[in-house]
Design a protein around this motif. Structure first.
Motif, PDB file in Angstrom:
ATOM      1  N   ILE A 277      -0.386   5.070  -0.769  1.00  0.00           N
ATOM      2  CA  ILE A 277      -0.762   5.113   0.247  1.00  0.00           C
ATOM      3  C   ILE A 277      -0.731   4.877   1.746  1.00  0.00           C
ATOM      4  N   PRO A 278      -0.592   6.105   2.415  1.00  0.00           N
ATOM      5  CA  PRO A 278      -0.634   5.555   4.166  1.00  0.00           C
ATOM      6  C   PRO A 278      -1.456   3.844   4.436  1.00  0.00           C
ATOM      7  N   ALA A 279      -0.267   3.902   5.154  1.00  0.00           N
ATOM      8  CA  ALA A 279      -1.445   2.496   5.448  1.00  0.00           C
ATOM      9  C   ALA A 279      -0.358   1.995   7.051  1.00  0.00           C
ATOM     10  N   PHE A 280      -1.185   1.570   8.059  1.00  0.00           N
ATOM     11  CA  PHE A 280      -0.509   1.178   9.541  1.00  0.00           C
ATOM     12  C   PHE A 280      -1.034  -0.098  10.202  1.00  0.00           C
ATOM     13  N   VAL A 281      -0.767  -0.720  10.688  1.00  0.00           N
ATOM     14  CA  VAL A 281      -0.876  -2.239  11.021  1.00  0.00           C
ATOM     15  C   VAL A 281      -0.808  -1.993  12.546  1.00  0.00           C
TER      16      VAL A 281
ATOM     17  N   LEU B  72      -3.638 -16.394  18.382  1.00  0.00           N
ATOM     18  CA  LEU B  72      -4.915 -15.485  17.979  1.00  0.00           C
ATOM     19  C   LEU B  72      -5.417 -15.281  16.356  1.00  0.00           C
ATOM     20  N   PHE B  73      -6.562 -15.129  16.197  1.00  0.00           N
ATOM     21  CA  PHE B  73      -6.857 -14.619  15.033  1.00  0.00           C
ATOM     22  C   PHE B  73      -7.712 -13.185  15.040  1.00  0.00           C
ATOM     23  N   GLY B  74      -7.392 -12.432  13.953  1.00  0.00           N
ATOM     24  CA  GLY B  74      -8.564 -11.311  13.890  1.00  0.00           C
ATOM     25  C   GLY B  74      -7.552 -10.339  14.456  1.00  0.00           C
ATOM     26  N   VAL B  75      -6.568 -10.315  14.978  1.00  0.00           N
ATOM     27  CA  VAL B  75      -5.838  -9.584  15.369  1.00  0.00           C
ATOM     28  C   VAL B  75      -5.036  -8.543  15.227  1.00  0.00           C
ATOM     29  N   LEU B  76      -4.087  -9.001  13.894  1.00  0.00           N
ATOM     30  CA  LEU B  76      -3.221  -8.101  12.886  1.00  0.00           C
ATOM     31  C   LEU B  76      -4.555  -7.599  11.529  1.00  0.00           C
ATOM     32  N   ARG B  77      -4.745  -6.336  11.669  1.00  0.00           N
ATOM     33  CA  ARG B  77      -5.071  -4.793  10.687  1.00  0.00           C
ATOM     34  C   ARG B  77      -4.756  -4.193  10.034  1.00  0.00           C
ATOM     35  N   VAL B  78      -4.511  -4.293   8.722  1.00  0.00           N
ATOM     36  CA  VAL B  78      -3.706  -3.600   7.996  1.00  0.00           C
ATOM     37  C   VAL B  78      -5.010  -2.281   8.070  1.00  0.00           C
ATOM     38  N   CYS B  79      -4.948  -0.976   8.309  1.00  0.00           N
ATOM     39  CA  CYS B  79      -5.816   0.430   8.200  1.00  0.00           C
ATOM     40  C   CYS B  79      -4.976   0.899   7.182  1.00  0.00           C
ATOM     41  N   VAL B  80      -6.315   2.443   6.403  1.00  0.00           N
ATOM     42  CA  VAL B  80      -5.426   2.923   5.915  1.00  0.00           C
ATOM     43  C   VAL B  80      -6.669   4.566   5.979  1.00  0.00           C
ATOM     44  N   PRO B  81      -5.960   5.555   5.716  1.00  0.00           N
ATOM     45  CA  PRO B  81      -7.124   6.642   5.867  1.00  0.00           C
ATOM     46  C   PRO B  81      -8.081   6.445   4.843  1.00  0.00           C
ATOM     47  N   ASP B  82     -10.018   6.631   6.116  1.00  0.00           N
ATOM     48  CA  ASP B  82     -11.262   6.764   4.596  1.00  0.00           C
ATOM     49  C   ASP B  82     -11.032   7.125   2.967  1.00  0.00           C
TER      50      ASP B  82
ATOM     51  N   LEU C 146       1.043  -1.386   0.150  1.00  0.00           N
ATOM     52  CA  LEU C 146       0.174  -0.010  -0.224  1.00  0.00           C
ATOM     53  C   LEU C 146       1.044   1.421   0.011  1.00  0.00           C
ATOM     54  N   GLU C 147       1.407   0.837   0.894  1.00  0.00           N
ATOM     55  CA  GLU C 147       2.901   2.522   1.044  1.00  0.00           C
ATOM     56  C   GLU C 147       3.311   2.621  -1.023  1.00  0.00           C
TER      57      GLU C 147
ATOM     58  N   CYS D 286      -8.668   7.309   1.017  1.00  0.00           N
ATOM     59  CA  CYS D 286      -7.953   6.151   0.485  1.00  0.00           C
ATOM     60  C   CYS D 286      -8.027   4.736   0.215  1.00  0.00           C
ATOM     61  N   MET D 287      -9.502   4.345   0.615  1.00  0.00           N
ATOM     62  CA  MET D 287     -10.030   3.723   0.886  1.00  0.00           C
ATOM     63  C   MET D 287     -10.617   2.836  -1.104  1.00  0.00           C
ATOM     64  N   PRO D 288     -10.104   4.005  -2.118  1.00  0.00           N
ATOM     65  CA  PRO D 288     -11.158   3.922  -3.387  1.00  0.00           C
ATOM     66  C   PRO D 288     -10.249   2.642  -3.955  1.00  0.00           C
ATOM     67  N   GLN D 289      -8.610   3.391  -3.855  1.00  0.00           N
ATOM     68  CA  GLN D 289      -7.521   2.669  -4.634  1.00  0.00           C
ATOM     69  C   GLN D 289      -6.126   1.802  -3.321  1.00  0.00           C
ATOM     70  N   VAL D 290      -7.633   0.663  -2.160  1.00  0.00           N
ATOM     71  CA  VAL D 290      -6.773  -0.315  -1.528  1.00  0.00           C
ATOM     72  C   VAL D 290      -6.556  -1.121  -2.739  1.00  0.00           C
ATOM     73  N   ASP D 291      -7.642  -1.264  -3.008  1.00  0.00           N
ATOM     74  CA  ASP D 291      -8.040  -3.149  -4.028  1.00  0.00           C
ATOM     75  C   ASP D 291      -7.417  -3.071  -4.979  1.00  0.00           C
ATOM     76  N   ALA D 292      -7.310  -2.107  -5.485  1.00  0.00           N
ATOM     77  CA  ALA D 292      -5.870  -1.742  -6.860  1.00  0.00           C
ATOM     78  C   ALA D 292      -4.452  -2.630  -6.654  1.00  0.00           C
ATOM     79  N   ALA D 293      -4.345  -1.850  -5.278  1.00  0.00           N
ATOM     80  CA  ALA D 293      -2.771  -2.323  -4.507  1.00  0.00           C
ATOM     81  C   ALA D 293      -2.754  -3.237  -4.307  1.00  0.00           C
ATOM     82  N   LEU D 294      -3.408  -3.249  -3.537  1.00  0.00           N
ATOM     83  CA  LEU D 294      -3.051  -5.120  -3.029  1.00  0.00           C
ATOM     84  C   LEU D 294      -3.150  -6.288  -3.997  1.00  0.00           C
ATOM     85  N   GLN D 295      -4.260  -5.896  -5.295  1.00  0.00           N
ATOM     86  CA  GLN D 295      -4.546  -7.248  -6.235  1.00  0.00           C
ATOM     87  C   GLN D 295      -3.260  -7.093  -7.457  1.00  0.00           C
TER      88      GLN D 295
END
Length: 86
Positions: A25-29, A43-53, A20-21, A55-64
């Protein structure tokens, strides 16, 4: 902030953050510091990568593009009605 990616492990979380970076796209773990708190228990579901609101439209393309999109999310205790946090 919105959750852009739920990681299965710490390496996966940082791969997503760096992808993402690299796309500008600024991203935080979040949840990284909680991993050692449970000792040997997984532990499951603890780690999340978050971005500012905005920036969400560009996230899927960057991760793909990084090969990280389309993977199932890590299971969380909310996914199983019989499992409850301790």
């Amino acid at each position: 902030m919105q959750v852009a990616y739920r990681a299965q492990n710490l390496i996966d979380a940082h791969l997503a953050r760096h992808a993402l970076e690299n796309a500008g796209i600024p991203a935080f773990v979040f949840g990284e510091n909680l991993l050692g708190g449970a000792g040997e228990l997984p532990l499951f579901g603890v780690l999340r990568v978050c971005v500012p609101d905005p920036c969400m439209p560009q996230v899927d393309a960057a991760l793909q593009a990084a090969g990280l999109g389309g993977e199932p999310d890590a299971p969380t205790w909310e996914d199983e009605p019989g499992l409850q946090p301790a």
